[in-house]
Design an enzyme around this catalytic site. Sequence first.
Site, PDB file in Angstrom:
ATOM      1  N   CYS A  82     -26.125   8.032   3.872  1.00  0.00           N
ATOM      2  CA  CYS A  82     -25.398   7.536   2.699  1.00  0.00           C
ATOM      3  C   CYS A  82     -26.351   7.410   1.514  1.00  0.00           C
ATOM      4  O   CYS A  82     -27.441   6.817   1.626  1.00  0.00           O
ATOM      5  CB  CYS A  82     -24.759   6.182   3.012  1.00  0.00           C
TER       6      CYS A  82
ATOM      7  N   CYS B  12     -19.218   5.829   6.178  1.00  0.00           N
ATOM      8  CA  CYS B  12     -19.139   4.372   6.358  1.00  0.00           C
ATOM      9  C   CYS B  12     -18.051   4.053   7.378  1.00  0.00           C
ATOM     10  O   CYS B  12     -17.003   3.480   7.049  1.00  0.00           O
ATOM     11  CB  CYS B  12     -18.865   3.701   5.015  1.00  0.00           C
TER      12      CYS B  12
ATOM     13  N   CYS C 271     -25.723   4.884   7.815  1.00  0.00           N
ATOM     14  CA  CYS C 271     -26.417   4.451   6.598  1.00  0.00           C
ATOM     15  C   CYS C 271     -27.563   5.392   6.235  1.00  0.00           C
ATOM     16  O   CYS C 271     -27.957   5.457   5.067  1.00  0.00           O
ATOM     17  CB  CYS C 271     -26.945   3.026   6.784  1.00  0.00           C
TER      18      CYS C 271
ATOM     19  N   CYS D  11     -26.409  -0.418  -1.680  1.00  0.00           N
ATOM     20  CA  CYS D  11     -25.508  -1.090  -0.739  1.00  0.00           C
ATOM     21  C   CYS D  11     -26.267  -2.221  -0.065  1.00  0.00           C
ATOM     22  O   CYS D  11     -27.270  -1.992   0.617  1.00  0.00           O
ATOM     23  CB  CYS D  11     -24.988  -0.090   0.303  1.00  0.00           C
TER      24      CYS D  11
ATOM     25  N   LYS E 286       0.836  -1.205   0.000  1.00  0.00           N
ATOM     26  CA  LYS E 286       0.000   0.000   0.000  1.00  0.00           C
ATOM     27  C   LYS E 286       0.870   1.255   0.000  1.00  0.00           C
ATOM     28  O   LYS E 286       0.666   2.181  -0.802  1.00  0.00           O
ATOM     29  CB  LYS E 286      -0.910   0.007   1.227  1.00  0.00           C
TER      30      LYS E 286
END
Length: 447
Positions: A344, A334, A341, A352, A266
């Site tokens: 979102c 998130c 939620c 989702c 990463k």
Amino acid sequence: MRTSNISQETTKMLNATARSTLARRSTRSSLAQFAHNAANIKDEDSSELSQPPSDIEDIIPSRKRKRETIRTPIKQSPRKTVVIKTETEDSASFSPSKERKVRKPARKVKNEETGEVEIKPPNDWAEVYAAVMEMRTSGAAQNAAVDTMGCERLAQEGVPLKIKRFHTLIALMLSSQTKDTTNAIAMRRLQTELPAFEEGAPVGLNLENILAVDPKLLNELIWVVGFHNNKTKYIKAAAEILRDQFKGDIPDTIEGLMSLPGVGPKMAYLCMSTAWGRTEGIGVDVHVHRITNLWGWHKTKGPEETRLALQAWLPRELWHEINWLLVGLGQTVCLPVGRKCGDCELGLNGLCKAAERSKVTLGRKTREEKIKKDEEDNTLRKTEMVKIEQVTQDIPMNADSDSKVVVGGNEGLPVKEELTKNEEKGVMEDIANAPGQPEKIPKRKRK
């Protein structure tokens, strides 16, 4: 004797029966004289006399028994059943049918023309990506910590590019298991408090100062980050490798970056993209791995497996951007614990599969109320002002018992003359201090 008695009783029974028949005949004949047509009645009597005597069961009219009929359901004709079927079909056609969105993850598909195995992306990835981008730029996920304190933005301005690339590498090494806000604090301390390696040299973060600094002092400067003891060792060792093998600069290849202690895939891909401007892979951290698995794009066990799965189908121009996109989403909406939620767009639009239904339902209701109030040009917060008026009125002490107090133009209850507590206490003291002896009340004798 017994035989004679039996015979006598038998004759009595026969005579009794004969008399009853004669009486019946005489009665019917005697009644015939009252009839209008005596001749017809006589004929009927004669016909009845000609018939043998009827039994008692013949005299009593017999009731016809009702047959128990078993009711069977009437079968409908085939024509009626056809009508019922057409009615149900018509009613079903008018009801709105909800189309379920079938989510398909990234999958391998064999190309029939070439015969090669291709990896198709998730069927709704473009819609999800666009919704997240809108949230990150102008929605609930904007102004995340990564936007201002990410590793890309922690390099000091006004320094040579070589030192700037070194800042990016050190920021990535410190960011492991550490929040961006904490990492920014440690970087600012290194950039301002790290002592110079010699007199007259600039103070701050550079390769020479890292090589000359005492490990204990370096550990104190970065103690706020996670695993600061290990990171102190990694930074000192990496500085020596950069000095000896890469001429004081950071490597310009993924293999060279991953050869440094404490640098994983990463960090290598992010450093390559930020420091050198070459995007050769996706930098997948915990947020990218967690969120893409929540969406159902793939089922992977670790960040490295997620990187390979994403690189198999995600367009190359989005490789650098997706880390910033999903890290900001994971920091604002998130969250790892306590996902929002209801705020979102993916959960509200059914994109989702891991969205919590209770939060989504509450978020939809709240959004409907906000939209309705905004259209009516009303404020979103409604406050009620309660006005309380307190009226003070003097009540006369020696008022009559029938007098009433008027407050605010309205008559109140009648006023009673009563003593206050202080007046009552004074009266009781006067009674106690009165001259003479109190009168004794004789006790009653119990019977």
